[in-house]
Design an enzyme around this catalytic site. Structure first.
Site, PDB file in Angstrom:
ATOM      1  N   TYR A 128      34.928  38.380  32.385  1.00  0.00           N
ATOM      2  CA  TYR A 128      35.209  39.804  32.641  1.00  0.00           C
ATOM      3  C   TYR A 128      36.584  40.126  32.055  1.00  0.00           C
ATOM      4  O   TYR A 128      37.523  39.347  32.233  1.00  0.00           O
ATOM      5  CB  TYR A 128      35.234  40.072  34.144  1.00  0.00           C
ATOM      6  CG  TYR A 128      33.915  39.923  34.850  1.00  0.00           C
ATOM      7  CD1 TYR A 128      33.454  38.677  35.284  1.00  0.00           C
ATOM      8  CD2 TYR A 128      33.110  41.027  35.098  1.00  0.00           C
ATOM      9  CE1 TYR A 128      32.236  38.544  35.938  1.00  0.00           C
ATOM     10  CE2 TYR A 128      31.895  40.907  35.763  1.00  0.00           C
ATOM     11  CZ  TYR A 128      31.467  39.657  36.172  1.00  0.00           C
ATOM     12  OH  TYR A 128      30.257  39.531  36.821  1.00  0.00           O
TER      13      TYR A 128
ATOM     14  N   LYS B  55      25.439  42.880  41.809  1.00  0.00           N
ATOM     15  CA  LYS B  55      24.871  42.903  43.159  1.00  0.00           C
ATOM     16  C   LYS B  55      23.520  43.599  43.273  1.00  0.00           C
ATOM     17  O   LYS B  55      22.811  43.405  44.271  1.00  0.00           O
ATOM     18  CB  LYS B  55      25.852  43.599  44.123  1.00  0.00           C
ATOM     19  CG  LYS B  55      27.145  42.821  44.342  1.00  0.00           C
ATOM     20  CD  LYS B  55      26.873  41.454  44.929  1.00  0.00           C
ATOM     21  CE  LYS B  55      28.152  40.636  45.097  1.00  0.00           C
ATOM     22  NZ  LYS B  55      27.843  39.227  45.398  1.00  0.00           N
TER      23      LYS B  55
ATOM     24  N   PRO C  22      27.154  47.852  38.060  1.00  0.00           N
ATOM     25  CA  PRO C  22      26.738  46.468  37.742  1.00  0.00           C
ATOM     26  C   PRO C  22      27.889  45.450  37.754  1.00  0.00           C
ATOM     27  O   PRO C  22      27.668  44.262  37.683  1.00  0.00           O
ATOM     28  CB  PRO C  22      26.145  46.589  36.338  1.00  0.00           C
ATOM     29  CG  PRO C  22      26.756  47.816  35.771  1.00  0.00           C
ATOM     30  CD  PRO C  22      26.988  48.745  36.906  1.00  0.00           C
TER      31      PRO C  22
HETATM   32  C1  PHB Z   1      24.272  40.505  33.052  1.00  0.00           C
HETATM   33  O1  PHB Z   1      24.118  39.317  32.632  1.00  0.00           O
HETATM   34  O2  PHB Z   1      23.524  41.446  32.700  1.00  0.00           O
HETATM   35  C2  PHB Z   1      25.416  40.806  33.998  1.00  0.00           C
HETATM   36  C3  PHB Z   1      26.195  39.746  34.467  1.00  0.00           C
HETATM   37  C4  PHB Z   1      27.251  40.010  35.343  1.00  0.00           C
HETATM   38  C5  PHB Z   1      27.505  41.323  35.731  1.00  0.00           C
HETATM   39  C6  PHB Z   1      26.711  42.384  35.244  1.00  0.00           C
HETATM   40  C7  PHB Z   1      25.666  42.117  34.378  1.00  0.00           C
HETATM   41  O3  PHB Z   1      28.533  41.587  36.576  1.00  0.00           O
END
Ligand code: PHB
Ligand code: APR
Length: 391
Positions: A200, A296, A292
């Site tokens: 992230y 969750k 997202p």
């Molecule tokens: C995803 O792999 O689509 C994904 C993974 C983590 C997140 C949001 C989406 O926080």
């Protein structure tokens, strides 16, 4: 038609509920608005909390997940031009999460439904809920131009945010809570090897996320303006923004390639209370929506269905209605915990258009605290991994 539980929606929530009820010997009929292939074509979530993994394992839905999913001990954060730091979920709370696409989970659920010759009606139109307060609620719908009715003991709305079930709860009873975020996520899928960890990023240009579906399928996102459309985002521009926001060390590891899917989604939080009205229950996106950021959405659908299938099993097995009576209160405790966590992660990692210099410094101070405090990281780890289900 007559059944014990009539379920509206054959997405993750509805098809998992039908599967769990069947394992308890409880009959259900699932009524789905779209075609089976339309449901399977959706690109959605990709992270399963360990509690969700255990629900699927207990339900006999783990073979492909274990074979093709990827277990992670944590996720990384990168910000302010610094080296990434790793939130070690395994070290902090002895837990993990699983990268496994919702699409694959849906395929597994439909495969299991085929094995048991499950009653799932696809392409049903004009679905309506009737007499939710009576002990004989029903749903009506049209399929192939023929009007149908299903009488049941209970109706469960697993029909998502735009479904027919929540509107059957009168405005005098229903309370809703909403928050819109002033940006969207542009997501792509590429047939390239993903980074080993989920990463992230908080960057002056905006949020970014590196995720995965399998060793040759990567899932990436960048924060974008709500005014953007896909024509504004060539693959080149996407890869340039993504690698910039991930920083030189992490960005330098990204293997780029042509996008095979590209879409923009808005971010919002939404909760509907209560999640029960007489003999009508709502579960999953029908009851709540999360941004997202915290991964969750799918996990809340699974936890609602875990609580509701346990409640219905206790009712039919022994006439014990305590879990049914506590479903809404118990599910909403977990929902609000996840909604708050998703709001917190979204606020921490995104750049807000109206953000002041003070807001910016406060965000950096929180990231600094998270990067330097094992206690702060442990708190994030236990919420990201998913809190234990209530017994
Ligand atoms: C995803 O792999 O689509 C994904 C993974 C983590 C997140 C949001 C989406 O926080
Ligand atoms: N009648 C019948 N079916 C309906 C109706 C209706 N009126 N309205 C919607 N549906 C169907 C949709 O076509 C969809 O297949 O209900 C299903 C709802 O599935 P989801 O929207 O996937 O919601 P849910 O099963 O709760 O799963 C939540 O899916 O959307 C993602 O991000 C979300 O990962 C989360 C998960």
């Amino acid at each position: 038609m007559r059944t014990q539980v009539a379920i509206i929606g054959a997405g993750p929530a509805g098809s998992l509920l039908s599967h769990l009820l069947h394992r308890s010997g409880i009959d259900s009929i699932v009524v789905e608005r779209s075609s089976r292939n339309h449901v399977l074509d959706r690109i959605r979530a990709g992270v399963l909390e360990w509690g969700s993994v255990e629900v699927l394992r207990a339900a006999g839905l783990d073979a492909r997940m274990d074979a093709e999913g990827h277990v992670h001990d944590g996720a990384a954060l990168v910000w302010g031009g610094r080296e990434a730091f790793f939130i070690d979920i395994n070290r902090h709370v002895g837990s993990h999460f699983m990268s496994y696409g919702q699409t694959k989970m849906q395929e597994d659920l439909y495969a299991a439904a085929d094995v048991r010759h499950a009653a799932i009606v696809f392409e049903a139109a004009n679905v309506e809920v009737h007499n939710p307060l009576s002990d004989r609620p029903s749903i009506t719908f049209d399929v192939g131009g023929i009007a149908e009715r299903v009488d049941a003991d209970y109706v469960v709305g697993c029909d998502g945010y735009h479904g027919a079930a929540r509107p059957a709860i009168p405005d005098t009873v229903l309370r809703t809570f909403e928050k819109e975020y002033p940006f969207g996520w542009l997501g792509i899928m590429s047939e390239t090897p993903p980074l080993p960890d989920l990463v992230y990023a908080n960057h002056a240009n905006g949020f970014a996320l590196a995720s995965q579906r399998n060793p040759m399928l990567s899932r990436y996102y960048v924060q974008c303006s709500l005014d953007d459309d896909l024509a504004d985002w060539s693959d080149d521009r996407f890869w340039s923004e993504l690698t910039t926001r991930l920083g030189s060390t992490v960005g330098g590891q990204v293997v780029t390639g042509p996008s095979i899917e590209k879409s923009i989604a808005p971010l919002r939080s939404f909760v509907a209370e209560p999640m029960r009205y007489g003999n009508l229950f709502i579960a999953g996106d029908a009851a709540h929506i999360v941004p997202p950021t915290g991964a969750k959405g799918l996990n809340l659908a699974i936890s609602d269905v875990h609580y509701l299938s346990r409640a219905l099993t206790a009712h039919y097995d022994g006439g014990d209605d305590e879990y049914l009576d506590r479903y809404s209160e118990m599910a909403l405790r977990r929902v609000w915990s996840a909604v708050r966590f998703s709001w917190w992660m979204t606020t921490l990692l995104h750049r807000f258009p109206e953000q002041t210099a003070f807001d910016q410094r406060a965000q950096e101070a929180e990231l600094d605290y998270l990067a330097s405090s094992m206690h702060a990281q442990a708190a994030m780890a236990e919420q990201y991994a998913g809190l234990p289900f209530e017994s």
